[in-house]
Design a protein around this motif. Sequence first.
Motif, PDB file in Angstrom:
ATOM      1  N   MET A 192      45.101  99.302 -52.965  1.00 31.13           N
ATOM      2  CA  MET A 192      44.793  98.325 -51.921  1.00 31.13           C
ATOM      3  C   MET A 192      44.089  98.996 -50.743  1.00 31.13           C
ATOM      4  N   ASN A 193      44.606 100.134 -50.308  1.00 26.66           N
ATOM      5  CA  ASN A 193      43.988 100.840 -49.190  1.00 26.66           C
ATOM      6  C   ASN A 193      42.585 101.320 -49.527  1.00 26.66           C
ATOM      7  N   ASP A 194      42.387 101.725 -50.776  1.00 26.03           N
ATOM      8  CA  ASP A 194      41.058 102.182 -51.190  1.00 26.03           C
ATOM      9  C   ASP A 194      40.056 101.027 -51.161  1.00 26.03           C
ATOM     10  N   TYR A 195      40.431  99.865 -51.720  1.00 25.90           N
ATOM     11  CA  TYR A 195      39.547  98.694 -51.679  1.00 25.90           C
ATOM     12  C   TYR A 195      39.250  98.290 -50.233  1.00 25.90           C
ATOM     13  N   TYR A 196      40.296  98.283 -49.397  1.00 25.04           N
ATOM     14  CA  TYR A 196      40.119  97.844 -48.017  1.00 25.04           C
ATOM     15  C   TYR A 196      39.200  98.797 -47.248  1.00 25.04           C
ATOM     16  N   LYS A 197      39.384 100.073 -47.463  1.00 24.82           N
ATOM     17  CA  LYS A 197      38.569 101.070 -46.770  1.00 24.82           C
ATOM     18  C   LYS A 197      37.101 100.926 -47.145  1.00 24.82           C
ATOM     19  N   ARG A 198      36.834 100.608 -48.414  1.00 25.17           N
ATOM     20  CA  ARG A 198      35.454 100.444 -48.886  1.00 25.17           C
ATOM     21  C   ARG A 198      34.940  99.017 -48.722  1.00 25.17           C
ATOM     22  N   ARG A 199      35.835  98.091 -48.253  1.00 27.23           N
ATOM     23  CA  ARG A 199      35.501  96.663 -48.141  1.00 27.23           C
ATOM     24  C   ARG A 199      34.939  96.159 -49.473  1.00 27.23           C
ATOM     25  N   HIS A 200      35.639  96.517 -50.544  1.00 31.12           N
ATOM     26  CA  HIS A 200      35.173  96.184 -51.888  1.00 31.12           C
ATOM     27  C   HIS A 200      36.014  95.063 -52.490  1.00 31.12           C
ATOM     28  N   THR A 201      35.350  93.998 -52.948  1.00 31.39           N
ATOM     29  CA  THR A 201      36.025  92.902 -53.639  1.00 31.39           C
ATOM     30  C   THR A 201      35.751  93.044 -55.136  1.00 31.39           C
ATOM     31  N   PRO A 202      36.773  93.330 -55.931  1.00 34.74           N
ATOM     32  CA  PRO A 202      36.546  93.530 -57.371  1.00 34.74           C
ATOM     33  C   PRO A 202      36.148  92.244 -58.079  1.00 34.74           C
ATOM     34  N   LYS A 203      35.557  92.402 -59.263  1.00 35.53           N
ATOM     35  CA  LYS A 203      35.164  91.247 -60.065  1.00 35.53           C
ATOM     36  C   LYS A 203      36.397  90.536 -60.607  1.00 35.53           C
ATOM     37  N   ALA A 204      36.199  89.292 -60.978  1.00 36.41           N
ATOM     38  CA  ALA A 204      37.306  88.491 -61.514  1.00 36.41           C
ATOM     39  C   ALA A 204      37.627  88.907 -62.945  1.00 36.41           C
ATOM     40  N   LYS A 205      38.915  88.965 -63.242  1.00 38.95           N
ATOM     41  CA  LYS A 205      39.384  89.115 -64.614  1.00 38.95           C
ATOM     42  C   LYS A 205      40.042  87.795 -64.978  1.00 38.95           C
ATOM     43  N   THR A 206      39.298  86.972 -65.700  1.00 39.19           N
ATOM     44  CA  THR A 206      39.772  85.614 -65.951  1.00 39.19           C
ATOM     45  C   THR A 206      40.940  85.590 -66.921  1.00 39.19           C
ATOM     46  N   GLY A 207      41.758  84.552 -66.791  1.00 37.81           N
ATOM     47  CA  GLY A 207      42.919  84.368 -67.657  1.00 37.81           C
ATOM     48  C   GLY A 207      43.625  83.085 -67.277  1.00 37.81           C
ATOM     49  N   PRO A 208      44.735  82.795 -67.929  1.00 34.87           N
ATOM     50  CA  PRO A 208      45.496  81.575 -67.627  1.00 34.87           C
ATOM     51  C   PRO A 208      45.919  81.481 -66.164  1.00 34.87           C
ATOM     52  N   HIS A 209      46.097  82.646 -65.518  1.00 37.42           N
ATOM     53  CA  HIS A 209      46.538  82.646 -64.115  1.00 37.42           C
ATOM     54  C   HIS A 209      45.511  82.010 -63.194  1.00 37.42           C
ATOM     55  N   CYS A 210      44.250  81.957 -63.608  1.00 36.06           N
ATOM     56  CA  CYS A 210      43.204  81.392 -62.747  1.00 36.06           C
ATOM     57  C   CYS A 210      43.455  79.913 -62.440  1.00 36.06           C
ATOM     58  N   LYS A 211      44.081  79.194 -63.377  1.00 39.38           N
ATOM     59  CA  LYS A 211      44.299  77.755 -63.197  1.00 39.38           C
ATOM     60  C   LYS A 211      45.232  77.461 -62.023  1.00 39.38           C
ATOM     61  N   SER A 212      46.180  78.375 -61.760  1.00 37.38           N
ATOM     62  CA  SER A 212      47.151  78.139 -60.680  1.00 37.38           C
ATOM     63  C   SER A 212      46.753  78.812 -59.377  1.00 37.38           C
ATOM     64  N   CYS A 213      45.596  79.465 -59.343  1.00 41.45           N
ATOM     65  CA  CYS A 213      45.165  80.197 -58.154  1.00 41.45           C
ATOM     66  C   CYS A 213      44.649  79.233 -57.090  1.00 41.45           C
ATOM     67  N   SER A 214      45.110  79.405 -55.861  1.00 41.36           N
ATOM     68  CA  SER A 214      44.679  78.536 -54.762  1.00 41.36           C
ATOM     69  C   SER A 214      43.223  78.793 -54.373  1.00 41.36           C
ATOM     70  N   LYS A 225      57.453  98.315 -41.054  1.00 41.82           N
ATOM     71  CA  LYS A 225      56.162  98.946 -41.322  1.00 41.82           C
ATOM     72  C   LYS A 225      56.386 100.341 -41.886  1.00 41.82           C
ATOM     73  N   SER A 226      55.328 100.870 -42.491  1.00 43.96           N
ATOM     74  CA  SER A 226      55.347 102.240 -42.990  1.00 43.96           C
ATOM     75  C   SER A 226      54.025 102.897 -42.609  1.00 43.96           C
ATOM     76  N   ASP A 227      54.107 103.944 -41.783  1.00 42.98           N
ATOM     77  CA  ASP A 227      52.899 104.694 -41.446  1.00 42.98           C
ATOM     78  C   ASP A 227      52.357 105.409 -42.679  1.00 42.98           C
ATOM     79  N   ARG A 228      53.251 105.885 -43.503  1.00 42.89           N
ATOM     80  CA  ARG A 228      52.828 106.645 -44.686  1.00 42.89           C
ATOM     81  C   ARG A 228      52.072 105.771 -45.677  1.00 42.89           C
ATOM     82  N   LEU A 229      52.571 104.551 -45.913  1.00 40.78           N
ATOM     83  CA  LEU A 229      51.927 103.654 -46.863  1.00 40.78           C
ATOM     84  C   LEU A 229      50.825 102.816 -46.221  1.00 40.78           C
ATOM     85  N   ASN A 230      50.813 102.761 -44.889  1.00 38.31           N
ATOM     86  CA  ASN A 230      49.848 101.954 -44.143  1.00 38.31           C
ATOM     87  C   ASN A 230      50.015 100.459 -44.436  1.00 38.31           C
TER      88      ASN A 230
END
Length: 219
Positions: A172-194, A71-76
Motif C-alpha cells: 500500500m505504501n509503495d503504491y501510494y508513494k508512486r501514486r500508482h493505481t493498479p489495473k483491475a483484476k476482474t472477478g465475481p467480487h466486481c458485482k458487489s463493488c461500490s 497509529k503506527s509510525d513504523r507501518l505508516n
Amino acid sequence: MDYKQEDHYLMLSGIQHFQFCPRQWALIHIEQEWKENAKTVEGQHLHRKADNPFQREKRGPKLIVRAMPVKSDRLNISGQCDVVEFWKDQAGVPIHGTEGMYQPYPVEYKRGKPKKDWSDELQLTAQAMCLEEMLLCSVHTGYMFYNETKHRIDVEITRELRDTVERVVSEMNDYYKRRHTPKAKTGPHCKSCSLKDICLPEMLTKRSVKSYIEGRLFE
C-alpha cells in the motif's frame, strides 16, 4: 518509510479495501473516488453506534474505550479502533487517569457475517500492532463482532497475520508513494463493488483508458 507527517499516514481501514481489490483501494485512497452502496451505508450506521469518541466506561475489572485513535509510525498507518477493552491485569500497562494495570483487547464491529478471506482479521491485527507500538505492550488476542450473526469471535493475533499485515501495508505504501493505481483484476467480487461504475473493470480489460476516452470524444 518517508512519511512522517500524520496527514500522510495511510488509513488503517484501507487494509480491507486493499484485500478486496488493490484497484478499489487506490481509487479511494489515491484518486479520492468514492460511491455509496447499500452495504457501505449499513456499515457506517453500525460503526456510528459503536463509535462515541473518547467515551470511557468502567465495568468492574474492565475499562471500555470507544473510537480510540491509533497509529503506527513504523507501518505508516493510522485510524481508530471501534472499541478497546482494557482488562485489569498485573502484567498489563498503566492507563492515564485509571488506577492499576490493564491489558488491551481491540474489538472490531462488522455489518455482515464472517468472510472467507482474512481481510477482517488483518484489520484487527493492524489495530493490535498499533496498540503495541503506542502502549509498549503485547497484544495476543482481539475480537470480531458480526452484526448479522450477533456473534463475537476470538481472534488470535498470530505471527502469520502479523507478517501478512507487514506485506500488505508495504505494498500500500509503495503504491501510494508512486501514486500508482493498479489495473483491475476482474472477478465475481466486481458485482458487489461500490466503485464498479467508476472503475469500469470490463472496459479496462478490453481496451485502454486512452482508447476509451478518445472513442468517447469522437462519438
